[in-house]
Design a protein around this motif. Structure first.
Motif, PDB file in Angstrom:
ATOM      1  N   LYS A 165      -1.965  10.538   6.881  1.00 12.79           N
ATOM      2  CA  LYS A 165      -1.222  11.302   8.326  1.00 12.79           C
ATOM      3  C   LYS A 165      -2.129  10.616   9.314  1.00 12.79           C
ATOM      4  CE  LYS A 165      -3.942  15.560   7.695  1.00 12.79           C
ATOM      5  NZ  LYS A 165      -4.101  16.891   7.344  1.00 12.79           N
ATOM      6  N   TYR A 166      -3.350  10.473   9.232  1.00 18.47           N
ATOM      7  CA  TYR A 166      -4.041   9.748  10.380  1.00 18.47           C
ATOM      8  C   TYR A 166      -3.738   8.387  10.617  1.00 18.47           C
ATOM      9  CZ  TYR A 166      -6.605  14.209   9.832  1.00 18.47           C
ATOM     10  OH  TYR A 166      -7.190  15.401   9.762  1.00 18.47           O
ATOM     11  N   ILE A 167      -3.373   7.747   9.440  1.00 24.13           N
ATOM     12  CA  ILE A 167      -3.151   6.283   9.428  1.00 24.13           C
ATOM     13  C   ILE A 167      -1.694   6.151  10.189  1.00 24.13           C
ATOM     14  CG2 ILE A 167      -2.793   4.225   8.045  1.00 24.13           C
ATOM     15  CD1 ILE A 167      -4.599   5.252   6.283  1.00 24.13           C
ATOM     16  N   VAL A 168      -0.968   7.082   9.824  1.00 22.85           N
ATOM     17  CA  VAL A 168       0.579   6.845  10.184  1.00 22.85           C
ATOM     18  C   VAL A 168       0.601   7.370  11.829  1.00 22.85           C
ATOM     19  CG1 VAL A 168       2.763   8.123  10.247  1.00 22.85           C
ATOM     20  CG2 VAL A 168       1.650   7.261   7.908  1.00 22.85           C
ATOM     21  N   ALA A 169      -0.243   8.432  11.972  1.00 23.79           N
ATOM     22  CA  ALA A 169      -0.243   8.977  13.475  1.00 23.79           C
ATOM     23  C   ALA A 169      -0.393   7.815  14.271  1.00 23.79           C
ATOM     24  CB  ALA A 169      -1.280  10.070  13.622  1.00 23.79           C
ATOM     25  N   TRP A 205       0.757  -1.162   0.092  1.00 26.24           N
ATOM     26  CA  TRP A 205      -0.155   0.032  -0.031  1.00 26.24           C
ATOM     27  C   TRP A 205       0.777   1.353  -0.076  1.00 26.24           C
ATOM     28  CZ3 TRP A 205      -2.981  -2.566   4.367  1.00 26.24           C
ATOM     29  CH2 TRP A 205      -4.210  -3.404   4.017  1.00 26.24           C
ATOM     30  N   PHE A 206       1.812   1.431   0.930  1.00 26.53           N
ATOM     31  CA  PHE A 206       2.511   2.603   1.086  1.00 26.53           C
ATOM     32  C   PHE A 206       3.757   2.580   0.053  1.00 26.53           C
ATOM     33  CE2 PHE A 206      -0.170   2.832   4.681  1.00 26.53           C
ATOM     34  CZ  PHE A 206      -0.509   4.032   4.988  1.00 26.53           C
ATOM     35  N   GLY A 207       4.324   1.410  -0.231  1.00 24.82           N
ATOM     36  CA  GLY A 207       5.342   1.436  -0.911  1.00 24.82           C
ATOM     37  C   GLY A 207       5.204   2.041  -2.290  1.00 24.82           C
ATOM     38  N   ARG A 208       4.049   1.634  -2.731  1.00 28.64           N
ATOM     39  CA  ARG A 208       3.819   2.110  -4.191  1.00 28.64           C
ATOM     40  C   ARG A 208       3.526   3.686  -4.161  1.00 28.64           C
ATOM     41  NH1 ARG A 208       1.746  -1.867  -7.847  1.00 28.64           N
ATOM     42  NH2 ARG A 208       0.350  -0.480  -8.821  1.00 28.64           N
ATOM     43  N   ILE A 209       2.775   4.093  -3.204  1.00 26.77           N
ATOM     44  CA  ILE A 209       2.800   5.734  -3.236  1.00 26.77           C
ATOM     45  C   ILE A 209       4.155   6.466  -3.056  1.00 26.77           C
ATOM     46  CG2 ILE A 209       1.762   7.573  -1.598  1.00 26.77           C
ATOM     47  CD1 ILE A 209      -0.379   5.420  -0.495  1.00 26.77           C
ATOM     48  N   ILE A 264      -6.064   7.549   0.958  1.00 24.45           N
ATOM     49  CA  ILE A 264      -6.394   6.208   0.423  1.00 24.45           C
ATOM     50  C   ILE A 264      -7.708   5.706   0.785  1.00 24.45           C
ATOM     51  CG2 ILE A 264      -3.932   5.514   0.038  1.00 24.45           C
ATOM     52  CD1 ILE A 264      -4.201   4.160   2.748  1.00 24.45           C
ATOM     53  N   ARG A 265      -8.493   5.018   0.201  1.00 23.59           N
ATOM     54  CA  ARG A 265      -9.859   4.191   0.642  1.00 23.59           C
ATOM     55  C   ARG A 265      -9.610   2.901   1.344  1.00 23.59           C
ATOM     56  NH1 ARG A 265     -14.903   5.411  -1.265  1.00 23.59           N
ATOM     57  NH2 ARG A 265     -13.777   6.719  -3.070  1.00 23.59           N
ATOM     58  N   LEU A 266     -10.276   3.325   2.458  1.00 18.51           N
ATOM     59  CA  LEU A 266     -10.247   2.045   3.363  1.00 18.51           C
ATOM     60  C   LEU A 266     -11.428   1.343   3.754  1.00 18.51           C
ATOM     61  CD1 LEU A 266      -8.106   3.383   6.433  1.00 18.51           C
ATOM     62  CD2 LEU A 266      -7.330   2.241   4.654  1.00 18.51           C
TER      63      LEU A 266
END
Length: 336
Positions: A179-183, A97-101, A168-170
């Motif tokens: 930023k909310y996911i990382v936090a 998910w995050f590596g592609r971004i 991103i869509r969850l």
């Protein structure tokens, strides 16, 4: 069927992006380790023998200084090693998910170097945490750590800090800014320090998280921490290709297409020159006043323009960008 699967894997490894290659390596190591466990357990009356743990510990890091001294390769091998299914599944999903971004925004060439930096930082935090805290006991028993969690956390945090408003869509939640996911991830890891189940692993995660913040902080000020590793990897790759270079009796292959996302793409530079600017390599130009600027042209590929801006950040820092360049970078961070 097996040949077809093997051909698909080889094709993806040869022409896919770096995230897919890292996932392939991790899954391959996972399968080898678990097949080794199955074979040794079968020979040992369906119980795990000590020889299996010897194999795992040969590639895992430890809180033992002697182990690290006699097994220096483990600082790299441990970040590609998994035993449990859920462990590798969640690590590879986060990486996908995050590596592609991260690769889209900062370039595919930085993915593996940052992955390695995150894993190394996790190893350092694990070793220091075992020495400075009580999670390793009195030191008479060796503790081992393995897995890509620290490396993946590094990429997750770097992506969130660099592009906090990227959405991103969850499932069940809809679009969420990363930023909310990382936090949430960082907070959960800090809270987990009070849990004695996997304190060593959590300390390692924090090492990857710290490296993600550090990488982004330095990159915005013009310093790319992944550059030494990029240079090393290029050197290894060139050495590998020189060893496998065709002899005079075997002609070299002709030009081949590059692949992105499974499609063949033609790498062309179609950037226009604006009046008063001279075309330079990398999508950058120099005005008559001598200031370096990035040409933002609709005919140039999005990736070319983004790479040129990132190169400018590396050389002169984020504050050197023009208003137009900052707007382009902001829009790029919100694509998707």
């Amino acid at each position: 069927m097996l040949q077809s699967i093997w051909d698909d894997i080889r094709r993806e490894f040869d022409y896919g992006n770096m995230v897919n290659r890292i996932i392939i390596v991790n899954v391959a190591v996972y399968l080898v380790i678990n097949l080794t466990w199955a074979g040794l357990s079968l020979l040992n009356g369906q119980s795990t023998p000590e020889s299996y743990y010897d194999v795992v510990h040969f590639f895992a890091i430890s809180n033992s200084g002697w182990h690290m001294l006699t097994h220096p390769w483990t600082v790299l091998t441990h970040m590609f090693l998994h035993e449990g299914f859920w462990h590798i599944l969640f690590n590879m999903l986060w990486l996908f998910w995050f590596g592609r971004i991260f690769g889209d925004l900062l370039g595919d060439r930085r993915v593996l170097p940052l992955y390695i930096l995150g894993g190394l930082a996790g190893a350092v935090f694990f070793f220091l945490g075992a020495s400075l805290t009580g999670f390793a006991g009195d030191g008479t028993i060796n503790h081992y750590a393995l897995g890509a969690s620290a490396a993946v956390m590094c990429i997750v945090v770097a992506t969130g800090v660099f592009a906090p408003d990227y959405s991103i869509r969850l499932l069940f939640l809809g679009n969420v800014r990363i930023k909310y996911i990382v936090a949430f991830v960082v907070l959960m890891n800090v809270i987990s320090l009070g849990n004695s189940v996997n304190t060593g692993g959590t300390v390692g995660h924090l090492g990857g998280i710290a490296m993600g913040f550090l990488f982004t902080w330095y990159l915005k000020r013009g310093t790319d921490l992944t550059t030494p590793i990029q240079s090393t990897l290029i050197g290894v790759q060139n050495l590998y290709h020189s060893m496998l270079s065709p002899s005079k009796d075997h002609p070299k292959r002709g030009p081949h297409a590059a692949f992105r996302g499974g499609r063949s793409v033609k790498e062309t530079a179609t950037t226009k020159e604006r009046p008063g600017f001279v075309r330079r390599a990398g999508g950058a130009a120099k005005s008559s006043s001598g200031r370096k600027s990035v040409i933002l042209d609709s005919e140039a590929s999005h990736q070319e323009q983004l790479d040129a801006i990132l190169d400018k950040i590396k050389e002169r820092g984020y504050n050197s960008l023009s208003k137009e360049e900052k707007e382009f970078l902001f829009q790029a961070s919100n694509r998707g």
